[in-house]
Design an enzyme around this catalytic site. Structure first.
Site, PDB file in Angstrom:
ATOM      1  N   THR A   1       0.870  -1.184   0.000  1.00 34.04           N
ATOM      2  CA  THR A   1       0.000   0.000   0.000  1.00 34.04           C
ATOM      3  C   THR A   1       0.906   1.234   0.000  1.00 34.04           C
ATOM      4  O   THR A   1       1.350   1.663  -1.050  1.00 34.04           O
ATOM      5  CB  THR A   1      -0.960  -0.014   1.207  1.00 34.04           C
ATOM      6  OG1 THR A   1      -0.226  -0.283   2.389  1.00 34.04           O
ATOM      7  CG2 THR A   1      -2.043  -1.059   1.031  1.00 34.04           C
TER       8      THR A   1
ATOM      9  N   LYS B   1       3.691  -7.036   3.770  1.00 34.18           N
ATOM     10  CA  LYS B   1       3.526  -5.608   3.565  1.00 34.18           C
ATOM     11  C   LYS B   1       3.241  -4.998   4.929  1.00 34.18           C
ATOM     12  O   LYS B   1       2.912  -5.701   5.879  1.00 34.18           O
ATOM     13  CB  LYS B   1       2.423  -5.308   2.561  1.00 34.18           C
ATOM     14  CG  LYS B   1       1.052  -5.838   2.827  1.00 34.18           C
ATOM     15  CD  LYS B   1       0.189  -4.986   3.667  1.00 34.18           C
ATOM     16  CE  LYS B   1       0.181  -3.573   3.118  1.00 34.18           C
ATOM     17  NZ  LYS B   1      -0.600  -2.705   4.021  1.00 34.18           N
TER      18      LYS B   1
ATOM     19  N   THR C   1      -2.979  -2.076   7.136  1.00 33.98           N
ATOM     20  CA  THR C   1      -2.761  -3.371   7.751  1.00 33.98           C
ATOM     21  C   THR C   1      -1.467  -4.077   7.398  1.00 33.98           C
ATOM     22  O   THR C   1      -0.920  -3.904   6.347  1.00 33.98           O
ATOM     23  CB  THR C   1      -3.895  -4.368   7.403  1.00 33.98           C
ATOM     24  OG1 THR C   1      -3.616  -4.952   6.145  1.00 33.98           O
ATOM     25  CG2 THR C   1      -5.229  -3.701   7.389  1.00 33.98           C
TER      26      THR C   1
ATOM     27  N   GLU D   1       5.803   4.269   7.605  1.00 34.33           N
ATOM     28  CA  GLU D   1       5.378   5.450   6.837  1.00 34.33           C
ATOM     29  C   GLU D   1       6.185   6.685   7.198  1.00 34.33           C
ATOM     30  O   GLU D   1       6.234   7.088   8.358  1.00 34.33           O
ATOM     31  CB  GLU D   1       3.895   5.705   7.029  1.00 34.33           C
ATOM     32  CG  GLU D   1       3.073   4.785   6.154  1.00 34.33           C
ATOM     33  CD  GLU D   1       1.605   5.110   6.200  1.00 34.33           C
ATOM     34  OE1 GLU D   1       0.947   4.948   5.170  1.00 34.33           O
ATOM     35  OE2 GLU D   1       1.130   5.530   7.266  1.00 34.33           O
TER      36      GLU D   1
ATOM     37  N   ASN E   1      -0.444  10.695   6.330  1.00 32.89           N
ATOM     38  CA  ASN E   1      -1.664  10.350   7.051  1.00 32.89           C
ATOM     39  C   ASN E   1      -2.650  11.496   7.238  1.00 32.89           C
ATOM     40  O   ASN E   1      -3.751  11.293   7.715  1.00 32.89           O
ATOM     41  CB  ASN E   1      -1.314   9.718   8.394  1.00 32.89           C
ATOM     42  CG  ASN E   1      -0.802   8.318   8.177  1.00 32.89           C
ATOM     43  OD1 ASN E   1      -1.507   7.498   7.617  1.00 32.89           O
ATOM     44  ND2 ASN E   1       0.436   8.085   8.549  1.00 32.89           N
TER      45      ASN E   1
ATOM     46  N   THR F   1      -8.249  10.862   0.670  1.00 35.18           N
ATOM     47  CA  THR F   1      -8.758  11.683  -0.438  1.00 35.18           C
ATOM     48  C   THR F   1      -7.676  12.009  -1.443  1.00 35.18           C
ATOM     49  O   THR F   1      -6.528  11.626  -1.290  1.00 35.18           O
ATOM     50  CB  THR F   1      -9.347  12.980   0.120  1.00 35.18           C
ATOM     51  OG1 THR F   1      -8.466  13.541   1.075  1.00 35.18           O
ATOM     52  CG2 THR F   1     -10.679  12.706   0.773  1.00 35.18           C
TER      53      THR F   1
END
Lengths: 405, 405
Positions: B151, B177, B188, B274, B400, B405
């Site tokens: 992702t 992942k 996840t 991230e 985040n 969007t």
């Protein structure tokens, strides 16, 4: 009961004077770093402290000094937490000794607190050097005291209310600094409350311990419980009400006034969370137990993902569901409703655990305000709770990526 | 036991084929979004899942399908978590049905997983449309499968080792992942391990459940436990070793190989957290119990304050002490030593709970590397644990603040 907001902070209740100065603990001379609050009379006192096993030296000294239920002064420095260093307890005791030397309040009746970086030696020298000025300026100076305890706080935090107990008008006031019980920078949450209501130390402790569960313990900036958290209430009794010694109507009036103070402070602390641009309030209803309601509300305002979404005004409600799911509370995911609300309106995003169609435009408008309510209905009971937090921003990372140097 | 890293990922063990394609769940056509792993033979299987009460629909279907201890294929989509939506279970079952239709593997032997935004309907259409291509390309394509489950991951995560059990060479491989069991974006953590070692489902589950406590459960990117975490191991038995059915030397060899896979993956997941620029490893020694060691290590890598300090290469060790103090572990603050270590050297910052003088220049150099070890010695026991995390950066907030969007 009528509760009226008044001015004056910790000096609003009868018998309290305060001051704050720059004494030189901080290098920046425009930042005050030493505060003093003194009562004309010996006060009943109650405190609660951090649950962190690593405790600041001032906490050890304060605990000893208030063990008899009495206190008459509070001395606080910012710029150094006096924690995990050599000789911290001795320094904290000497700070109390300086209060005795300059004000006559016995060292054993002094509450002492420190806030700032931990692990660095705290020199007594600037404090000793500043005492004469600090004491000379004691008066209706809650502003200065509120300013002197600030670390990365961007605004002074003080408040006061008047209320009635035993037929007499009583006052309660407070100063505090943050930016959270869950501390953003090891600089710790400190809150000092004064009141002129007459209330026994036992009932004061009972009120404080009950209140903290629904106020400060429901606040999160970054889930890091600090080493120096101290929340202290001193009651001078000068309002002249019959002393509160049992859980009667007067006690309930006092508790209501105390909660008005702590709730207002929680909102101020959350709104001024490090780097924050928004105050997030999560109101949970319909929980199976009070514990579940609190776990859920706290989990939502604590989630970095929810906080980052709020920063981006992104109605990513799945993150709210996720936080509820791992909160530890017994919830039924298929019974959960979620609504985002602000002064710009509201938007329902989840009903019975499933997404509902909503206007992204409306959601963006609602979430672009400075105060956001995340309203959660769990649908499996009748307990409620509210928790406070803030958004997670670039500035939070910036402030904390280089706090020490 | 000799453990050799080999190439091939999930296709390294005998009997496994894989593929990954873009089928259209994601709008971005260069991002693959559908993966398939198929075994030539029916496999013994074991899984562990998220503890979040809000669970993805695919987890409910997978649980049912592996309840008999067998599985033969894994289908995974990215771009949509198939969670908190209408008809999620039905969609997940239809995904298994498509696997049966195109490969002959019974739907009841399929592990299904989804990853991405939650709360949005998942359309079967692109998946059904992609199945022919997906199956036609099955082969030595662990690369494509690893890519299709990503992702916000920035790198593919796969690994394989060979080891010996029962005198036979066995292989174990994995794709996964992230970017955390503690999930950064509701997307996840998913990990699929294949092995050709013969091992009963019971022993496989035992190995998996034990391993996860010291591997994935010791990983944190942002403390948000996702709704879709799934960690699955399939054993084809094609290596020809005598089946492992009890906790003997062969079982220990398998566990060691499994832990080599999961530890390597934890490091990859943390390093690719991230927005992360650094992998943080916290090694705790000298704890009173294993539980305490784990609580301490996990608390340190989970602290936003420690993470932000690491981002800023700031040796703010007080935050490490603070995290240890609120971790829930029984520690003696006065017995704690802390050393920061990296490929650039090491710097001792705290001894017996007190700061030690250190060169800020050395500290900056040590902390400027991409892998930082925070070495904590608790000094009140002999238990050890390691946890993995990453720094907290501007990019974490950016990713985040506007994920959906």
């Amino acid at each position: 009961m009528k509760l009226t907001e008044i001015s004056g902070g910790v000096c609003a209740p009868k018998g309290f004077k305060a001051n704050g100065i720059h004494c030189g603990i901080r290098k920046n001379k425009i930042k005050k770093d030493l505060a003093l609050i003194v009562s004309d009379v010996r006060c009943n006192v109650a405190c609660v402290y951090t649950t962190n096993l690593v405790k600041g030296a001032p906490i050890l000294v304060t605990k000893k000094n208030v063990a008899d239920g009495y206190a008459q002064a509070v001395i606080v420095n910012s710029g150094n937490a006096n924690t995990c260093n050599e000789g911290g307890v001795e320094i904290a005791e000497k700070m109390c000794g300086l209060v005795e030397q300059y004000t006559g309040v016995p060292a054993g009746d002094v509450v002492v607190a420190s806030t700032g970086v931990i692990g660095q030696p705290l020199s007594l020298e600037p404090i000793a050097g500043g005492m004469a000025d600090l004491v000379a300026g004691l008066g209706d100076n809650s502003d200065a005291a509120a300013e002197a305890i600030m670390t990365t706080d961007t605004v002074r935090k003080q408040i006061a209310f008047s209320f009635t107990a035993g037929g007499r008008t009583c006052r309660i006031g407070a100063v505090c600094k943050g930016v959270g019980m869950i501390c953003p920078n090891m600089a710790t949450m400190l809150m000092f409350v004064t009141t002129d209501a007459a209330i026994s130390s036992e009932m004061l402790q009972r009120a404080l311990s009950a209140d903290v569960k629904k106020s400060l313990n429901m606040l999160s900036v970054d889930r890091d419980t600090s080493t120096n958290d101290t929340f202290c209430v001193m009651a001078s009794g000068l309002a002249g009400n019959r002393q509160i010694t049992k859980p009667d109507a007067d006690y309930r009036a006092f508790c209501k006034a105390l909660n008005a103070v702590t709730t207002a402070m929680c909102r101020k602390l959350a709104a001024d969370g490090e780097g924050a641009t928004k105050l997030i309030e999560c109101r949970v209803r319909g929980a199976k137990s009070l514990k579940d309601a609190r776990l859920c509300a706290k989990a939502v305002v604590s989630s970095d993902l929810v906080k980052a979404a709020m920063f981006g005004s992104d109605a990513n409600w799945g993150r709210v569901l996720c936080a509820l799911g791992y909160s530890g509370a017994k919830i039924d995911p298929d019974a959960v409703d979620v609504v985002f609300r602000s002064s710009a309106g509201e938007v329902e995003v989840c009903r019975q655990g499933r997404g509902v169609a909503f206007s992204e435009e409306t959601a963006k408008r609602v979430l672009s305000e400075q105060e956001i309510d995340i309203c959660v209905t769990l649908g499996n009971g009748h307990y409620c709770a509210t928790a406070w937090g803030c958004d997670l921003t670039y500035d939070y990372v910036k402030i904390n990526g280089d706090y020490r140097t």
